[in-house]
Design a protein around this motif. Structure first.
Motif, short mmCIF file in Angstrom:
data_model
loop_
_atom_site.label_atom_id
_atom_site.label_comp_id
_atom_site.label_asym_id
_atom_site.label_seq_id
_atom_site.Cartn_x
_atom_site.Cartn_y
_atom_site.Cartn_z
N ASP A 9 -0.70 -11.03 12.72
CA ASP A 9 -1.23 -12.27 13.54
C ASP A 9 -2.67 -12.34 13.29
N ARG A 10 -3.38 -11.37 13.19
CA ARG A 10 -4.95 -11.35 12.85
C ARG A 10 -5.12 -11.37 11.21
N CYS A 11 -4.38 -10.89 10.72
CA CYS A 11 -4.11 -11.06 9.03
C CYS A 11 -4.35 -12.42 8.75
N ARG A 12 -3.37 -13.11 9.36
CA ARG A 12 -3.04 -14.48 9.00
C ARG A 12 -4.23 -15.69 9.52
N GLU A 13 -5.23 -14.99 10.30
CA GLU A 13 -6.51 -15.47 10.72
C GLU A 13 -7.61 -15.41 9.67
N GLY A 14 -7.24 -14.22 8.79
CA GLY A 14 -8.31 -13.82 7.88
C GLY A 14 -9.07 -12.68 8.02
N ASP A 15 -8.35 -11.77 9.06
CA ASP A 15 -9.25 -10.52 9.51
C ASP A 15 -8.86 -9.41 8.65
N THR A 16 -9.90 -9.07 7.59
CA THR A 16 -9.62 -8.10 6.54
C THR A 16 -9.58 -6.70 7.55
N ASP A 17 -10.21 -6.35 8.34
CA ASP A 17 -9.90 -5.03 9.14
C ASP A 17 -8.47 -4.83 9.53
N ALA A 18 -7.95 -5.87 10.05
CA ALA A 18 -6.39 -5.78 10.46
C ALA A 18 -5.79 -5.56 9.02
N PHE A 19 -6.09 -5.89 7.97
CA PHE A 19 -5.21 -5.83 6.87
C PHE A 19 -5.51 -4.40 6.22
N ARG A 20 -6.92 -3.80 6.22
CA ARG A 20 -6.97 -2.44 6.02
C ARG A 20 -6.12 -1.68 6.59
N TYR A 21 -5.69 -1.85 8.17
CA TYR A 21 -4.93 -0.99 8.83
C TYR A 21 -3.69 -1.28 8.39
N ILE A 22 -3.06 -2.46 7.93
CA ILE A 22 -1.78 -2.82 7.28
C ILE A 22 -1.55 -1.95 6.09
N VAL A 23 -2.71 -1.98 5.15
CA VAL A 23 -2.58 -1.17 3.87
C VAL A 23 -2.49 0.23 4.16
N SER A 24 -3.58 0.90 5.14
CA SER A 24 -3.27 2.24 5.07
C SER A 24 -1.71 2.94 5.67
N GLN A 25 -1.25 1.97 6.45
CA GLN A 25 -0.03 2.33 7.10
C GLN A 25 1.22 2.05 6.12
N TYR A 26 1.11 1.19 5.42
CA TYR A 26 2.28 1.00 4.55
C TYR A 26 2.28 1.50 2.92
N GLN A 27 0.82 1.94 2.49
CA GLN A 27 0.72 2.09 1.11
C GLN A 27 1.47 3.37 0.56
N GLN A 28 1.76 4.36 1.29
CA GLN A 28 2.41 5.49 1.02
C GLN A 28 3.74 5.02 0.64
N MET A 29 4.43 4.44 1.54
CA MET A 29 5.89 3.79 1.51
C MET A 29 5.97 2.92 0.21
N ILE A 30 5.02 2.01 -0.23
CA ILE A 30 5.15 1.17 -1.34
C ILE A 30 4.96 1.76 -2.58
N PHE A 31 3.98 3.02 -2.57
CA PHE A 31 3.69 3.74 -3.73
C PHE A 31 5.04 4.66 -4.12
N THR A 32 5.73 5.18 -2.91
CA THR A 32 6.90 5.84 -3.23
C THR A 32 8.09 5.27 -4.09
N LEU A 33 8.26 3.97 -3.39
CA LEU A 33 9.21 3.20 -4.12
C LEU A 33 8.81 2.62 -5.61
N ALA A 34 7.66 2.17 -5.62
CA ALA A 34 6.97 1.97 -6.87
C ALA A 34 7.13 3.26 -7.87
N PHE A 35 6.96 4.43 -7.71
CA PHE A 35 6.92 5.53 -8.41
C PHE A 35 8.50 5.89 -8.80
N ARG A 36 9.33 5.75 -7.85
CA ARG A 36 10.82 5.85 -7.93
C ARG A 36 11.54 4.82 -9.00
N LEU A 37 10.73 3.57 -8.97
CA LEU A 37 11.22 2.58 -9.72
C LEU A 37 10.56 2.84 -11.30
N LEU A 38 9.18 3.17 -11.23
CA LEU A 38 8.42 3.00 -12.43
C LEU A 38 8.35 4.32 -13.11
#
Lengths: 182, 139
Positions: A9-38
């Protein structure tokens, strides 16, 4: 989860700090999927970066009826799928032995290299769609409903793609095992 | 037998791929790159939002102007019709005044008097006819 929704919700309002939290939480998960595919660390990093930029651009379109992970998987899969198709168009790649792990220790290097080699060996000949379905179903262990949401394929198409992919992978694994024994 | 071996190999390899999570080197760096990547996006997002608002406001203004124009046009048409009706009304000018310079008020006054005269004449004619048939003191 409540925390993540508040952050979204905070990201929707343009809060970049909230987005930084989202990135740090999910980047490993996305990287793993991308690594397995690519099957390439640099490509996986690029795909991860591209995915998060797209997440930021489209965060207002996220509907809470879906799991957030399903939604970000969908974006990541689209990014990786485009890369796979491009790769398929350019060339049928051979196993590349480039030195991408110069900063990590040699043991880890060997370990990751082997993992990359296995994945590449068994899935590199698959068409992008089959590779996608195989990875999501057999490696990520997602259920058909979720795969359907992520890929936009019907359950029947998922099953047929998975069947063909499994046949191919089994054959490749046999080849891989016999080459190791020799 | 062969199928079972195949399946065991398959399961073993897949199990290995599932459990071995590739390590993301330089995760913090990647976060930094992503954050740098979204900065211009958020800038352009704000710009797009501003343009969208301007576009929306100009659309609203255009609709208001169009409505005013329509209302004005319709009311003018109505006025025109009234004027046209008033102009097409014929004022009968008696022959006696035809060609003479007589003001509109006098013409109207003349017509009014003429009508009164006609009514009086009609009344006296009726009275005469009545008297001829029934006598002067009939009523």
């Amino acid at each position: 989860m409540v925390n993540v929704i508040a952050k979204i919700d905070r990201c929707r309002e343009g809060d970049t700090d909230a987005f930084r939290y989202i990135v740090s939480q999910y980047q490993q998960m996305i990287f793993t999927l991308a690594f397995r595919l690519l099957c390439d660390e640099e490509d996986a990093k690029d795909a991860t970066q591209e995915t998060f930029i797209k997440i930021w651009q489209n965060i207002s379109n996220y509907k809470k009826q879906y799991k957030f992970t399903t939604w970000i998987y969908k974006i990541a899969v689209n990014v990786c799928y485009d890369k796979l198709r491009l790769e398929q168009k350019i060339t049928k790649v051979e196993l590349r032995d480039c030195d991408l792990y110069s900063n990590s220790n040699p043991e880890e290097h060997l370990y990751e290299k082997e993992l990359k080699a296995i994945i590449k060996e068994i899935t590199s000949g698959l068409p992008p769609k089959q590779k996608l379905v195989f990875t999501l179903c057999e490696i990520e262990e997602l259920d058909t409903g979720e795969i359907s949401v992520i890929t936009g394929l019907t359950p029947r198409k998922i099953k047929s793609n998975l069947y063909l992919a499994k046949q191919y992978v089994k054959l490749k694994i046999e080849e891989y095992e016999s080459s190791r024994k020799q | 037998m062969n199928q079972a071996v195949n399946n065991s190999h398959y399961d073993r390899v897949l199990q290995r791929i599932r459990t071995e999570i590739p390590k993301l080197d330089g995760g913090e760096e990647l976060v930094g790159e992503i954050m740098r990547g979204i900065e211009p996006v958020s800038e352009s997002k704000r710009e797009v939002k501003l343009w969208k608002t301007i576009l929306w406001l100009s659309n609203v203004a255009a609709v208001i102007v169009l409505c005013l124009f329509l209302v004005e046009t319709l009311s003018l048409e109505h006025v025109d019709e009234d004027v046209r009706n008033s102009l097409t009304q014929t004022i009968f000018v008696p022959e006696i005044l035809d060609g003479k310079e007589v003001s509109m008020t006098n013409r109207v006054r003349f017509l009014f008097n003429e009508k009164n005269e006609q009514a009086k004449r009609k009344e006296s004619f009726n009275e005469t006819v009545w008297n001829a048939f029934y006598g002067t003191n009939a009523n």
